[in-house]
Motif scaffolding. Structure first.
Motif, PDB file in Angstrom:
ATOM      1  N   PRO A  59      40.166  43.664  37.954  1.00 53.03           N
ATOM      2  CA  PRO A  59      40.929  42.929  37.442  1.00 53.03           C
ATOM      3  C   PRO A  59      41.008  41.275  38.133  1.00 53.03           C
ATOM      4  N   GLU A  60      40.058  41.140  39.135  1.00 52.51           N
ATOM      5  CA  GLU A  60      39.772  40.198  39.926  1.00 52.51           C
ATOM      6  C   GLU A  60      38.471  40.523  40.783  1.00 52.51           C
ATOM      7  N   ALA A  61      37.916  39.407  41.512  1.00 53.45           N
ATOM      8  CA  ALA A  61      36.734  39.754  42.032  1.00 53.45           C
ATOM      9  C   ALA A  61      36.777  39.667  43.584  1.00 53.45           C
ATOM     10  N   THR A  62      37.953  39.089  44.210  1.00 56.30           N
ATOM     11  CA  THR A  62      37.889  39.131  45.805  1.00 56.30           C
ATOM     12  C   THR A  62      37.801  40.345  46.385  1.00 56.30           C
ATOM     13  N   ALA A  63      38.512  41.567  45.756  1.00 56.71           N
ATOM     14  CA  ALA A  63      38.347  42.814  46.650  1.00 56.71           C
ATOM     15  C   ALA A  63      37.047  43.164  46.478  1.00 56.71           C
ATOM     16  N   TYR A 109      29.908  32.572  45.784  1.00 58.80           N
ATOM     17  CA  TYR A 109      30.675  32.280  44.231  1.00 58.80           C
ATOM     18  C   TYR A 109      30.354  33.026  43.367  1.00 58.80           C
ATOM     19  N   TYR A 110      31.117  33.121  42.115  1.00 58.65           N
ATOM     20  CA  TYR A 110      30.741  34.257  40.965  1.00 58.65           C
ATOM     21  C   TYR A 110      31.370  33.419  39.841  1.00 58.65           C
ATOM     22  N   ILE A 111      30.953  34.016  38.756  1.00 59.83           N
ATOM     23  CA  ILE A 111      31.358  33.697  37.512  1.00 59.83           C
ATOM     24  C   ILE A 111      31.257  34.871  36.497  1.00 59.83           C
ATOM     25  N   ARG A 171      46.715  33.983  27.999  1.00 58.64           N
ATOM     26  CA  ARG A 171      46.920  35.172  28.874  1.00 58.64           C
ATOM     27  C   ARG A 171      45.924  36.193  28.187  1.00 58.64           C
ATOM     28  N   LEU A 172      44.967  36.705  28.713  1.00 54.85           N
ATOM     29  CA  LEU A 172      43.991  37.545  27.970  1.00 54.85           C
ATOM     30  C   LEU A 172      43.820  38.925  28.613  1.00 54.85           C
ATOM     31  N   ARG A 173      43.305  39.994  27.941  1.00 55.61           N
ATOM     32  CA  ARG A 173      43.068  41.028  28.769  1.00 55.61           C
ATOM     33  C   ARG A 173      41.645  41.043  29.093  1.00 55.61           C
ATOM     34  N   VAL A 208      54.105  32.026  46.643  1.00 56.27           N
ATOM     35  CA  VAL A 208      53.721  33.280  47.404  1.00 56.27           C
ATOM     36  C   VAL A 208      52.677  33.920  46.999  1.00 56.27           C
ATOM     37  N   ARG A 209      52.352  33.715  45.442  1.00 50.97           N
ATOM     38  CA  ARG A 209      51.184  34.243  44.901  1.00 50.97           C
ATOM     39  C   ARG A 209      51.464  35.880  44.491  1.00 50.97           C
ATOM     40  N   GLY A 210      50.828  36.165  43.457  1.00 51.12           N
ATOM     41  CA  GLY A 210      51.290  37.710  43.035  1.00 51.12           C
ATOM     42  C   GLY A 210      50.459  38.672  43.736  1.00 51.12           C
ATOM     43  N   LEU A 211      49.572  38.295  44.501  1.00 49.97           N
ATOM     44  CA  LEU A 211      48.716  39.564  44.965  1.00 49.97           C
ATOM     45  C   LEU A 211      48.989  39.607  46.419  1.00 49.97           C
ATOM     46  N   ASP A 212      48.931  40.832  47.071  1.00 41.82           N
ATOM     47  CA  ASP A 212      49.452  41.074  48.645  1.00 41.82           C
ATOM     48  C   ASP A 212      48.582  40.486  49.646  1.00 41.82           C
ATOM     49  N   GLY A 255      44.559  30.536  44.983  1.00 42.74           N
ATOM     50  CA  GLY A 255      43.898  31.035  45.796  1.00 42.74           C
ATOM     51  C   GLY A 255      44.385  31.111  47.227  1.00 42.74           C
ATOM     52  N   GLY A 256      43.854  31.279  48.220  1.00 44.60           N
ATOM     53  CA  GLY A 256      44.336  31.174  49.434  1.00 44.60           C
ATOM     54  C   GLY A 256      43.550  32.249  50.424  1.00 44.60           C
ATOM     55  N   ARG A 257      44.154  32.136  51.664  1.00 44.59           N
ATOM     56  CA  ARG A 257      43.634  32.768  52.939  1.00 44.59           C
ATOM     57  C   ARG A 257      43.702  34.370  52.686  1.00 44.59           C
ATOM     58  N   GLY A 281      39.441  31.921  49.633  1.00 48.92           N
ATOM     59  CA  GLY A 281      38.759  31.603  48.169  1.00 48.92           C
ATOM     60  C   GLY A 281      39.649  31.276  47.175  1.00 48.92           C
ATOM     61  N   PHE A 282      39.185  31.023  46.168  1.00 47.24           N
ATOM     62  CA  PHE A 282      40.073  30.788  44.822  1.00 47.24           C
ATOM     63  C   PHE A 282      39.502  31.149  43.745  1.00 47.24           C
ATOM     64  N   ALA A 283      40.025  31.313  42.577  1.00 48.28           N
ATOM     65  CA  ALA A 283      39.382  31.663  41.447  1.00 48.28           C
ATOM     66  C   ALA A 283      40.235  30.589  40.081  1.00 48.28           C
ATOM     67  N   LEU A 284      39.232  30.087  39.417  1.00 47.21           N
ATOM     68  CA  LEU A 284      39.865  29.309  38.315  1.00 47.21           C
ATOM     69  C   LEU A 284      39.730  30.131  37.010  1.00 47.21           C
ATOM     70  N   GLY A 285      40.538  30.230  35.927  1.00 47.07           N
ATOM     71  CA  GLY A 285      40.207  30.712  34.794  1.00 47.07           C
ATOM     72  C   GLY A 285      39.782  29.809  33.692  1.00 47.07           C
ATOM     73  N   GLU A 340      39.060  30.238  30.192  1.00 49.52           N
ATOM     74  CA  GLU A 340      39.792  30.026  28.989  1.00 49.52           C
ATOM     75  C   GLU A 340      40.747  28.975  29.325  1.00 49.52           C
ATOM     76  N   ARG A 341      41.557  28.995  30.418  1.00 57.50           N
ATOM     77  CA  ARG A 341      42.715  28.042  30.479  1.00 57.50           C
ATOM     78  C   ARG A 341      42.168  26.656  30.546  1.00 57.50           C
ATOM     79  N   ILE A 342      40.991  26.512  31.518  1.00 58.70           N
ATOM     80  CA  ILE A 342      40.468  25.321  31.708  1.00 58.70           C
ATOM     81  C   ILE A 342      40.076  24.537  30.297  1.00 58.70           C
TER      82      ILE A 342
HETATM   83  P1  HAM Z   1      44.861  34.936  40.092  1.00 64.71           P
HETATM   84  O1  HAM Z   1      45.841  34.054  40.674  1.00 64.71           O
HETATM   85  O2  HAM Z   1      45.279  36.332  39.764  1.00 64.71           O
HETATM   86  O3  HAM Z   1      44.094  35.045  41.572  1.00 64.71           O
HETATM   87  O4  HAM Z   1      43.883  34.626  38.916  1.00 64.71           O
HETATM   88  C1  HAM Z   1      43.404  33.177  39.210  1.00 64.71           C
HETATM   89  C2  HAM Z   1      43.375  32.701  37.765  1.00 64.71           C
HETATM   90  O5  HAM Z   1      42.847  33.388  36.609  1.00 64.71           O
HETATM   91  C3  HAM Z   1      44.652  32.291  37.264  1.00 64.71           C
HETATM   92  O6  HAM Z   1      45.166  31.075  37.877  1.00 64.71           O
HETATM   93  C4  HAM Z   1      44.318  32.031  35.633  1.00 64.71           C
HETATM   94  O7  HAM Z   1      43.723  30.774  35.525  1.00 64.71           O
HETATM   95  C5  HAM Z   1      43.177  33.008  35.566  1.00 64.71           C
HETATM   96  N1  HAM Z   1      43.764  34.212  34.741  1.00 64.71           N
HETATM   97  C6  HAM Z   1      44.259  35.283  35.662  1.00 64.71           C
HETATM   98  N2  HAM Z   1      44.728  36.246  34.628  1.00 64.71           N
HETATM   99  C7  HAM Z   1      44.445  35.851  33.306  1.00 64.71           C
HETATM  100  C8  HAM Z   1      44.641  36.238  32.089  1.00 64.71           C
HETATM  101  N3  HAM Z   1      45.367  37.718  31.881  1.00 64.71           N
HETATM  102  N4  HAM Z   1      44.385  35.695  30.935  1.00 64.71           N
HETATM  103  C9  HAM Z   1      43.661  34.403  31.407  1.00 64.71           C
HETATM  104  N5  HAM Z   1      43.677  33.958  32.524  1.00 64.71           N
HETATM  105  C10 HAM Z   1      44.003  34.588  33.639  1.00 64.71           C
HETATM  106  C11 HAM Z   1      43.007  35.839  41.596  1.00 64.71           C
HETATM  107  O8  HAM Z   1      42.328  36.405  40.907  1.00 64.71           O
HETATM  108  C12 HAM Z   1      42.267  35.755  42.877  1.00 64.71           C
HETATM  109  N6  HAM Z   1      41.152  36.821  43.011  1.00 64.71           N
HETATM  110  C13 HAM Z   1      41.902  34.397  43.550  1.00 64.71           C
HETATM  111  C14 HAM Z   1      41.341  34.254  44.747  1.00 64.71           C
HETATM  112  C15 HAM Z   1      40.147  34.043  44.869  1.00 64.71           C
HETATM  113  N7  HAM Z   1      42.106  34.322  45.834  1.00 64.71           N
HETATM  114  C16 HAM Z   1      41.272  34.404  47.034  1.00 64.71           C
HETATM  115  N8  HAM Z   1      40.014  34.156  46.377  1.00 64.71           N
END
Ligand code: HAM
Length: 450
Positions: free
Chosen positions: A101-105, A126-128, A141-143, A279-283, A306-308, A328-332, A334-336
């Motif tokens: 669902p994300e790449a940090t883990a 970095y990752y893409i 919001r996509l799957r 607070v962010r949605g990830l623990d 993102g965050g620490r 770290g951080f992640a940018l989406g 599709e939203r960009i």
């Molecule tokens: P996140 O807030 O869950 O953080 O996702 C980062 C970004 O991914 C969101 O701000 C949004 O732009 C995009 N995103 C998330 N879910 C969706 C979705 N269902 N559809 C489209 N875009 C989406 C993380 O994923 C952390 N891993 C960020 C991070 C990296 N923290 C530390 N290092």
């Protein structure tokens, strides 16, 4: 007559068509260039991992783990190994495999597995790539969606200047993509002890309104009170907006750290707003957290976040004595692109070096086969070239050459075959010349160089 089922792209996913791909390339190339300037190197991890990795990292009570994990099931032979076997307290499978669902883990898993801390004091990755969350699809919001992200991990990562640099990098990326009008919000959750204090402060503040919260939030009140702050329910949002802003949960040293982050951001000229209930949605977060939003996106307004996450390293098995921190951080993507397309009108760049037009009388194909040979020869010299495989008029072949953005057109008809000389048209300068068949590729190579 039987009706053949036509398939559609799965809900919450989309095709990126050739007419759109240049925008993706622009985003990816800009990011890669900037990452190398900042000393980040690309890492690629698998698209799926053990479910337990995500459950332990993002938090068993996070929405992503609770509701959005896309689990994988394998054939009967591997079933014993990979099917979810035991259920957690929250009835979520913790064994088995899930799409990431994300790449940090995954990156932290890889960092520990490859003992990066023994090789370097600060690793910048970095990752893409695509991420997968089983969410209810809506605008933004996509799957299956794509993230661009960085993770800076190592024993030397715990500096407020690195926090500021990582935040500034995310902002510079958005600037370089051509976006304007986004907002950066930051906050500090403090150490794990401070975080615990913050959850107590929140519970005390929300207690009187507990009955008014939505059923989900009433549940979250005990299990993970932070999630209430992200709830989209109108009543919950109103209650949250009335909470007093406080930094009282932060210890002296956490406050000092956060002050340094803010000062460093000011030095870097990065405008920000402090948002005490971000607070962010990830623990996994501790200390600095941040989010970048754009109001034009509607309810899914986060462009990136993102965050620490200093504790995640030991939570996933790193030795506490190594004191490995991370941010770290992640940018989406599709939203960009949603924001970018509303702000920038760019047209599809089409470019082709040469188009070969062939004209044969009915029943003959000598010009076509000669053109076909020349096509292969010019391509072998690295010149982009195309021709029409179906018989067509001069007019329609020229129209196609124009549509493809051809710089030159080579025309071969009956006369040209007799003379073994083709017509060479310079489409930019509206000039026309004759050229021997066996000199076409070298001459084009020369012209295109200039
Ligand atoms: P996140 O807030 O869950 O953080 O996702 C980062 C970004 O991914 C969101 O701000 C949004 O732009 C995009 N995103 C998330 N879910 C969706 C979705 N269902 N559809 C489209 N875009 C989406 C993380 O994923 C952390 N891993 C960020 C991070 C990296 N923290 C530390 N290092």
């Amino acid at each position: 007559m039987s009706v053949v089922k036509k398939f559609s792209v799965p809900r919450g996913t989309c095709d990126t068509l050739p007419s759109e791909i240049h925008q993706w390339h622009h985003i990816e190339n800009t990011a890669r260039r900037l990452f190398s300037v900042y000393g980040y190197r690309e890492v690629r991890t698998p698209y799926f991992e053990e479910t337990g990795l995500f459950a332990r990292s993002l938090g068993q009570t996070s929405d992503v783990v609770q509701k959005q994990m896309l689990n994988l099931f394998f054939s009967a032979k591997e079933e014993g190994e990979n099917r979810p076997q035991n259920k957690s307290r929250d009835d979520q499978p913790t064994a088995g495999l899930s799409l990431r669902p994300e790449a940090t883990a995954s990156i932290v898993r890889s960092y520990i597995e490859n003992s990066f801390h023994k090789k370097e004091s600060l690793s910048k990755f970095y990752y893409i790539g695509p991420m997968f969350r089983g969410e209810r699809p809506q605008k933004g919001r996509l799957r299956q969606f794509h993230q661009i992200g960085v993770e800076a991990i190592g024993p030397d990562s715990s500096s407020p200047y690195l926090d500021a640099e990582v935040i500034a990098l995310s902002v510079q990326l958005l600037n370089d993509f051509g976006l304007t009008g986004f907002q950066l919000k930051i906050n500090s959750l403090g150490s794990p002890e401070d975080k615990k204090k913050l959850s107590d402060v929140l519970r005390a503040a929300l207690q009187k309104d507990l009955a008014k919260l939505c059923p989900d939030c009433q549940n979250r009140f005990e299990r993970n009170v932070f999630r209430i702050l992200d709830c989209k329910n109108l009543e919950c949002k109103t209650i949250v907006s009335q909470l007093k802003r406080t930094e009282s949960h932060l210890s002296k040293s956490s406050q000092a750290y956060f002050s340094e982050v803010k000062d460093a951001l000011t030095i870097l000229n990065v405008p920000f707003e402090v948002s005490p209930y971000l607070v962010r949605g990830l623990d996994y977060y501790t200390h600095t957290v941040f989010e970048i939003s754009h109001s034009s996106l509607g309810s899914q307004d986060a462009l990136g976040a993102g965050g620490r996450y200093n504790s995640l390293l030991t939570d996933l098995g790193a030795d506490a004595e190594d004191s490995i921190g991370a941010i770290g951080f992640a940018l989406g993507i599709e939203r960009i692109l949603l924001v970018r397309n509303s702000q920038i009108q760019d047209t599809t760049p089409s470019h082709m070096d040469v188009f070969i037009v062939t004209l044969d009388p009915q029943g003959r194909q000598d010009a076509f086969t000669t053109g076909f040979k020349i096509l292969r020869e010019v391509r072998s010299k690295g010149i982009s070239a195309e021709m029409n495989y179906a018989r067509a008029s001069l007019k329609s072949q020229m129209r196609l050459a124009d549509k493809l953005g051809a710089r030159y057109v080579v025309i071969i008809g009956e006369n040209e075959l007799k003379e073994q000389m083709a017509v060479l048209k310079d489409m930019e300068q509206s000039l026309q010349d004759k050229i021997q068949f066996n000199k076409i590729s070298t001459s084009l190579k020369e012209k295109l160089k200039g």
